[in-house]
Scaffold this motif. Structure first.
Motif, PDB file in Angstrom:
ATOM      1  N   PRO A   1       0.841  -1.205   0.000  1.00 54.70           N
ATOM      2  CA  PRO A   1       0.000   0.000   0.000  1.00 54.70           C
ATOM      3  C   PRO A   1       0.872   1.250   0.000  1.00 54.70           C
ATOM      4  O   PRO A   1       1.877   1.323   0.713  1.00 54.70           O
ATOM      5  N   ILE A   2       0.502   2.248  -0.802  1.00 53.42           N
ATOM      6  CA  ILE A   2       1.214   3.518  -0.812  1.00 53.42           C
ATOM      7  C   ILE A   2       0.191   4.653  -0.826  1.00 53.42           C
ATOM      8  O   ILE A   2      -0.962   4.462  -1.192  1.00 53.42           O
ATOM      9  N   THR A   3       0.641   5.815  -0.412  1.00 58.70           N
ATOM     10  CA  THR A   3      -0.194   7.011  -0.403  1.00 58.70           C
ATOM     11  C   THR A   3       0.381   8.008  -1.383  1.00 58.70           C
ATOM     12  O   THR A   3       1.591   8.247  -1.404  1.00 58.70           O
ATOM     13  N   LEU A   4      -0.498   8.601  -2.201  1.00 55.46           N
ATOM     14  CA  LEU A   4      -0.059   9.590  -3.179  1.00 55.46           C
ATOM     15  C   LEU A   4      -0.604  10.963  -2.785  1.00 55.46           C
ATOM     16  O   LEU A   4      -1.811  11.125  -2.574  1.00 55.46           O
ATOM     17  N   LEU A   5       0.295  11.927  -2.660  1.00 52.79           N
ATOM     18  CA  LEU A   5      -0.086  13.306  -2.353  1.00 52.79           C
ATOM     19  C   LEU A   5      -0.184  14.062  -3.668  1.00 52.79           C
ATOM     20  O   LEU A   5       0.815  14.549  -4.190  1.00 52.79           O
ATOM     21  N   GLY A   6      -1.371  14.117  -4.231  1.00 56.06           N
ATOM     22  CA  GLY A   6      -1.558  14.748  -5.531  1.00 56.06           C
ATOM     23  C   GLY A   6      -2.182  16.119  -5.421  1.00 56.06           C
ATOM     24  O   GLY A   6      -2.315  16.694  -4.350  1.00 56.06           O
ATOM     25  N   ALA A   7      -2.581  16.642  -6.554  1.00 56.87           N
ATOM     26  CA  ALA A   7      -3.222  17.958  -6.606  1.00 56.87           C
ATOM     27  C   ALA A   7      -4.625  17.792  -7.172  1.00 56.87           C
ATOM     28  O   ALA A   7      -4.973  16.773  -7.732  1.00 56.87           O
ATOM     29  N   GLY A   8      -5.462  18.824  -7.022  1.00 52.90           N
ATOM     30  CA  GLY A   8      -6.807  18.778  -7.569  1.00 52.90           C
ATOM     31  C   GLY A   8      -7.856  18.536  -6.505  1.00 52.90           C
ATOM     32  O   GLY A   8      -7.625  17.819  -5.531  1.00 52.90           O
ATOM     33  N   LYS A   9      -9.022  19.136  -6.700  1.00 52.75           N
ATOM     34  CA  LYS A   9     -10.110  19.030  -5.736  1.00 52.75           C
ATOM     35  C   LYS A   9     -11.144  18.046  -6.252  1.00 52.75           C
ATOM     36  O   LYS A   9     -11.551  18.109  -7.409  1.00 52.75           O
ATOM     37  N   PRO A  10     -11.633  17.112  -5.420  1.00 53.42           N
ATOM     38  CA  PRO A  10     -12.632  16.145  -5.883  1.00 53.42           C
ATOM     39  C   PRO A  10     -13.950  16.833  -6.206  1.00 53.42           C
ATOM     40  O   PRO A  10     -14.292  17.861  -5.607  1.00 53.42           O
ATOM     41  N   PRO A  11     -14.734  16.259  -7.137  1.00 54.89           N
ATOM     42  CA  PRO A  11     -15.997  16.910  -7.540  1.00 54.89           C
ATOM     43  C   PRO A  11     -17.087  16.834  -6.489  1.00 54.89           C
ATOM     44  O   PRO A  11     -18.046  17.603  -6.548  1.00 54.89           O
ATOM     45  N   TYR A  12     -16.970  15.897  -5.537  1.00 55.60           N
ATOM     46  CA  TYR A  12     -17.992  15.756  -4.504  1.00 55.60           C
ATOM     47  C   TYR A  12     -17.326  15.587  -3.142  1.00 55.60           C
ATOM     48  O   TYR A  12     -16.170  15.138  -3.028  1.00 55.60           O
ATOM     49  N   GLY A  13     -18.084  15.933  -2.116  1.00 51.63           N
ATOM     50  CA  GLY A  13     -17.705  15.605  -0.750  1.00 51.63           C
ATOM     51  C   GLY A  13     -18.728  14.637  -0.186  1.00 51.63           C
ATOM     52  O   GLY A  13     -19.923  14.710  -0.523  1.00 51.63           O
ATOM     53  N   ILE A  14     -18.301  13.718   0.654  1.00 57.36           N
ATOM     54  CA  ILE A  14     -19.236  12.723   1.194  1.00 57.36           C
ATOM     55  C   ILE A  14     -18.901  12.468   2.656  1.00 57.36           C
ATOM     56  O   ILE A  14     -17.727  12.393   3.037  1.00 57.36           O
TER      57      ILE A  14
ATOM     58  N   GLY B   1     -17.951   2.883  -2.684  1.00 58.94           N
ATOM     59  CA  GLY B   1     -18.885   3.043  -3.775  1.00 58.94           C
ATOM     60  C   GLY B   1     -18.504   4.173  -4.693  1.00 58.94           C
ATOM     61  O   GLY B   1     -17.352   4.609  -4.745  1.00 58.94           O
ATOM     62  N   GLN B   2     -19.512   4.660  -5.451  1.00 58.36           N
ATOM     63  CA  GLN B   2     -19.328   5.757  -6.390  1.00 58.36           C
ATOM     64  C   GLN B   2     -20.527   6.687  -6.296  1.00 58.36           C
ATOM     65  O   GLN B   2     -21.660   6.248  -6.078  1.00 58.36           O
ATOM     66  N   VAL B   3     -20.283   7.978  -6.476  1.00 60.74           N
ATOM     67  CA  VAL B   3     -21.358   8.960  -6.546  1.00 60.74           C
ATOM     68  C   VAL B   3     -21.145   9.795  -7.796  1.00 60.74           C
ATOM     69  O   VAL B   3     -20.020   9.932  -8.292  1.00 60.74           O
ATOM     70  N   GLY B   4     -22.244  10.357  -8.325  1.00 63.25           N
ATOM     71  CA  GLY B   4     -22.135  11.215  -9.488  1.00 63.25           C
ATOM     72  C   GLY B   4     -23.067  10.797 -10.591  1.00 63.25           C
ATOM     73  O   GLY B   4     -24.230  10.449 -10.375  1.00 63.25           O
ATOM     74  N   GLY B   5     -22.538  10.801 -11.801  1.00 58.64           N
ATOM     75  CA  GLY B   5     -23.328  10.455 -12.963  1.00 58.64           C
ATOM     76  C   GLY B   5     -22.463   9.836 -14.030  1.00 58.64           C
ATOM     77  O   GLY B   5     -21.270   9.594 -13.821  1.00 58.64           O
ATOM     78  N   PRO B   6     -23.022   9.578 -15.202  1.00 57.09           N
ATOM     79  CA  PRO B   6     -22.288   8.874 -16.260  1.00 57.09           C
ATOM     80  C   PRO B   6     -20.986   9.550 -16.656  1.00 57.09           C
ATOM     81  O   PRO B   6     -20.024   8.885 -17.012  1.00 57.09           O
ATOM     82  N   ASP B   7     -20.951  10.887 -16.600  1.00 56.78           N
ATOM     83  CA  ASP B   7     -19.766  11.605 -17.046  1.00 56.78           C
ATOM     84  C   ASP B   7     -18.842  12.042 -15.914  1.00 56.78           C
ATOM     85  O   ASP B   7     -17.749  12.543 -16.176  1.00 56.78           O
ATOM     86  N   LYS B   8     -19.291  11.896 -14.676  1.00 56.18           N
ATOM     87  CA  LYS B   8     -18.475  12.404 -13.558  1.00 56.18           C
ATOM     88  C   LYS B   8     -18.696  11.531 -12.322  1.00 56.18           C
ATOM     89  O   LYS B   8     -19.273  11.963 -11.333  1.00 56.18           O
ATOM     90  N   TRP B   9     -18.244  10.293 -12.392  1.00 49.05           N
ATOM     91  CA  TRP B   9     -18.322   9.408 -11.226  1.00 49.05           C
ATOM     92  C   TRP B   9     -17.132   9.656 -10.311  1.00 49.05           C
ATOM     93  O   TRP B   9     -16.006   9.790 -10.778  1.00 49.05           O
ATOM     94  N   MET B  10     -17.383   9.732  -9.034  1.00 52.07           N
ATOM     95  CA  MET B  10     -16.299   9.847  -8.061  1.00 52.07           C
ATOM     96  C   MET B  10     -16.347   8.658  -7.115  1.00 52.07           C
ATOM     97  O   MET B  10     -17.336   8.458  -6.398  1.00 52.07           O
ATOM     98  N   PRO B  11     -15.296   7.822  -7.093  1.00 54.93           N
ATOM     99  CA  PRO B  11     -15.275   6.702  -6.144  1.00 54.93           C
ATOM    100  C   PRO B  11     -15.001   7.204  -4.734  1.00 54.93           C
ATOM    101  O   PRO B  11     -14.394   8.253  -4.535  1.00 54.93           O
ATOM    102  N   PHE B  12     -15.454   6.453  -3.744  1.00 52.65           N
ATOM    103  CA  PHE B  12     -15.182   6.810  -2.355  1.00 52.65           C
ATOM    104  C   PHE B  12     -15.071   5.534  -1.526  1.00 52.65           C
ATOM    105  O   PHE B  12     -15.569   4.470  -1.897  1.00 52.65           O
ATOM    106  N   LYS B  13     -14.404   5.645  -0.403  1.00 54.00           N
ATOM    107  CA  LYS B  13     -14.376   4.595   0.614  1.00 54.00           C
ATOM    108  C   LYS B  13     -14.097   5.264   1.949  1.00 54.00           C
ATOM    109  O   LYS B  13     -13.240   6.134   2.063  1.00 54.00           O
ATOM    110  N   GLN B  14     -14.850   4.864   2.948  1.00 54.30           N
ATOM    111  CA  GLN B  14     -14.729   5.487   4.264  1.00 54.30           C
ATOM    112  C   GLN B  14     -14.976   4.454   5.347  1.00 54.30           C
ATOM    113  O   GLN B  14     -15.712   3.479   5.139  1.00 54.30           O
TER     114      GLN B  14
END
Length: 795
Positions: free
Chosen positions: A140-153, A226-239
């Protein structure tokens, strides 16, 4: 398979006899039920030493691969590595690397476009693709990237009218903080790593959706993906969902799986609060209100004690200040089978206390290592209990499963022991100082000896990385060889700061972990290269292909157009591509097709489920808490690196030979005006990667593309199987690019050797990053593995 019926065992305090009748049928039945991955010895295990486990999107992942316990390393020639996004469960990049003499090394540039999050580095060899030997390594590794996710959950626990269920409420917001009403959502619900539910639907006008959970799962680690969003903008999540549970909870792990009255046992306990933060503390075991044992938990909340339970008595744990831990103490059976190992960490002989329900009854003892059956013996206990001393000198080192069955072969008790290596190596690493200034020289000396103090020659990899980039799972090759390879994907606490003696404590917690089975995704038959077709149809006679790599070779297809790609012919410099072309005066209508086996296997490996680490370790140990006032700690200043992202595209074109004639210098400049092509450290650019370009207006960052306008279908571009690149140390006598001055990996050496005196020396430079750093040595000798580390500070 090896069965041992007559053993030179020493039986104390009782008379023990081996059952006369044939027990092969019972043992054969048990063997079919055991999770044995391979009955042949000599199955190679794969381990990767990475430079760190937390990466920025400007980093490369540096690694060395070790094949362990291989009977024939000549059959291993290629290492496959894929970087997988744990959220989407999709591979984001991959590569092939050269394996020689059981060793391989290289680097994988982190794609600049990746989002921040949790990823997995998955590695396997050509033997996996050939459906012969199955070990797969995951880091397992962690990536510190840039960019803001399209949704908050966010999830919270709400009151429920039903007595047998709890109600979770998920709330989705937009990137700007608004309510994401009527948004599609699909999820999977896991409790302690087991799938317990799934659903698909849409949020209400407030961006909320409910999830119902049975109360039987309360107190466990609940994970929702899971995933939230729509056909063109799905955002995966896990919590991990936080319960409104009592303040402190205790989870119990009996040594043999269950408690039996009057049978001594080792009980492991893990303590955490409602927010899944573990607790390092002192605890007292009370029996009917009287103290009978005391112990401490470490930073992961884990501790253990040995006691003899008695049916009908009440057992509770008390914390400092007389606070009582919540959580049900395991039930105690009034009679049954009992198994207690006095020395679960063993080198020569195993000492076990054995008990059956009644005098004269028999039990079957079986030992296996998840690969093959090591030992079985049916025993009778005239007195109903006794003490057994069992030699283990011929057992393989590492984690061993010891299982007790009744006379009919029904499981009764199980525990795990660790057989220590016979030739333990001691690696000492020291630096010439414990504190350094920025841009100064550090010299590290490595000494390798055996237990008798004799020098040992060994091969090892050497990394120097900032402590903040090491993550929460500092697995080393010794711990992996002893435990990790036996249990597949270990939980996060299995290798966390494991001092001598702690291994004995966590063994009861490993009972539920078995190696991952990959047989269902191994391709059938050998890995092929591809096929040549003519106007989409099979050929009627063999054709010839030209493969241009380190050398140029001619390949022939079979009559149907199928061809193999020799592993040796695919080798080349890191990041390089090879050309494969049909040899024909009239190539129009022909097409070269490549197998996608590697791509399919990477995709299927990415779909494997790995539970989240739901628990966060305590900041301090209980000893450190006692000493806090006397020796307060000091936080080191953290260096934050920012970078302006320029999305300019650089598009090159092929020359007359059908290739793009570009190169990258050792400092990351494309077609560098200072370092000519062919100079030390120059390499081929990679499609889609970002490089620096020097122009009239100064230096800018570009994304590289090599245009292939109208490339004929009879020509294919293939990634080479890469040799390792050179890791460049900081040059304090010259100007260095910002990436070198601020990288958190100061040094990486993929392969070094100790001399005849067991000694080695390494020198490197610090850069502008301050704080604590770790030098880590991991390696192998002719008889085993070793590791060593040392810390130093840069101010």
């Amino acid at each position: 398979m090896r069965y041992a019926r007559l053993l030179s065992c020493l039986f104390l305090f009782f008379s023990l006899s081996v059952r006369a009748q044939d027990i092969d049928a019972i043992v054969a039945s048990i063997e079919k039920k055991l999770p044995l991955s391979d009955t042949a010895r000599g199955v190679a295990d794969l381990y990767l030493h990475t430079d760190k486990s937390v990466y920025a999107h400007t980093d490369d992942i540096w690694f060395t691969a070790y094949l362990l316990h291989s009977a024939d390393i000549s059959r291993y020639h290629t290492l496959y590595i894929a970087l997988v996004n744990d959220m989407t469960q999709q591979p984001v990049c991959s590569g092939r690397y050269v394996l020689q003499q059981g060793l391989g090394s290289g680097n994988m540039p982190v794609p600049d476009s990746l989002q921040a999050g949790e990823y997995s580095l998955i590695a396997y060899t050509n033997r996996f693709l050939e459906a012969d030997q199955l070990p797969v390594f995951r880091q397992p590794i962690t990536l510190l990237g840039a960019g803001k996710p399209p949704y908050g959950i966010r999830f919270s626990v709400k009151p429920s009218q039903a007595n047998d269920s709890l109600r979770l409420l998920g709330r989705i917001t937009t990137a700007k903080g608004g309510l994401a009403g009527n948004t599609s959502c699909r999820y999977f619900l896991y409790a302690d790593g087991q799938l317990i539910g799934q659903s698909t639907g849409k949020t209400d006008a407030f961006g909320e959706f409910p999830v119902s959970v049975s109360t039987s799962h309360a107190g466990g680690v609940l994970e929702i993906r899971g995933q939230v969003g729509g056909p063109d903008k799905w955002m995966p999540f896990k919590q991990v969902v936080q319960w409104e549970a009592p303040e402190w909870l205790a989870r119990y792990y009996p040594e043999g799986g269950q408690l039996v009255s009057s049978v001594k046992t080792r009980m492991t306990v893990q303590v955490h609060n409602r927010n899944y933060h573990t607790l390092a503390t002192r605890l007292v075991l009370l029996e009917n209100g009287d103290s009978v044992a005391s112990f401490q938990t470490d930073r992961t909340g884990i501790g253990a004690f040995v006691f003899t339970p008695v049916a009908g008595r009440e057992y509770t744990l008390r914390m400092p200040g007389d606070a009582v831990l919540h959580g049900s103490f395991p039930a105690i059976q009034r009679s049954g089978y009992g198994l207690h190992v006095r020395n679960p960490i063993v080198k020569d002989s195993l000492l076990m206390e054995v008990m059956v329900p009644a005098p004269g009854k028999q039990c079957l003892l079986v030992a296996h290592d998840q690969r093959s059956l090591l030992f079985n013996m049916m025993v009778a206990l005239p007195a109903g209990r006794g003490l057994v001393k069992l030699p283990v000198a011929d057992w393989p080192q590492g984690l061993i499963n010891l299982v007790m069955y009744d006379e009919q072969g029904t499981w009764q008790q199980a525990c795990r022991v660790v057989v220590l290596p016979r030739d333990h190596m001691i690696a000492n690493v020291i630096t010439d100082s414990s504190q350094y200034r920025t841009q100064s020289i550090v010299t590290a000396r490595i000494s390798l000896k055996d237990q008798q103090g004799r020098p040992v020659k060994g091969a090892f990899s050497f990394s120097v990385a900032a402590a903040k980039t090491l993550g929460s799972q500092p697995v080393d090759i010794v711990q992996y060889d002893g435990i990790g390879r036996h249990i597949g994907q270990p939980p996060s606490w299995a290798f966390s700061d494991m001092p001598p003696g702690r291994l004995e404590t966590v063994l009861p917690m490993l009972a539920g972990h078995v190696p991952d089975a990959f047989r269902d995704i191994v391709p059938a038959g050998p890995l092929r290269g591809g096929a040549v077709v003519y106007t989409g149809r099979k050929l009627k006679k063999p054709a010839q292909l030209l493969l241009a790599g380190e050398s140029t070779i001619i390949l022939s297809t079979d009559e149907a157009g199928r061809f193999d790609l020799p592993a040796a012919a695919l080798r080349g410099q890191a990041q390089r591509k090879l050309l494969l072309s049909l040899v024909s005066k009239t190539p129009i209508g022909y097409e070269v097709l490549l197998d996608s086996t590697e791509k399919l296997v990477n995709e299927q490996l990415a779909q494997r489920y790995y539970p989240l680490n739901g628990l966060q370790a305590d900041e301090l140990s209980w000893e450190e808490k006692d000493q806090l006032r006397a020796a307060p700690g000091k936080l080191l200043e953290e260096v934050v690196i920012t970078r302006t992202v320029n999305r300019d595209e650089y598009v090159s074109k092929m020359n007359d030979n059908g290739v793009c004639d570009d190169y990258v210098c050792r400092l990351g400049f494309l077609n560098c005006p200072i370092h000519p092509k062919g100079a030390e450290g120059t390499r081929l650019p990679v499609e889609g990667e970002r490089y620096a370009v020097e122009g009239a207006l100064g230096t800018r960052s570009v994304i590289y593309h090599c245009a292939y306008p109208g490339r004929p279908k009879h020509i294919q571009s293939i990634n080479a199987t890469w040799y390792p690149e050179v890791f460049y140390d900081l040059d304090v006598t010259a100007d260095n690019p910002p990436e070198l001055l601020h990288r958190t990996t100061l040094y990486w050496a993929p392969l070094l050797l100790t001399d005849d005196q067991g000694q080695a020396e390494v020198s490197f430079h610090t850069n502008l990053v301050t704080g604590t750093f770790q030098c880590m040595v991991q390696g192998i000798t002719d008889t085993g593995v070793f590791q060593g580390k040392v810390w130093f500070t840069v101010r």
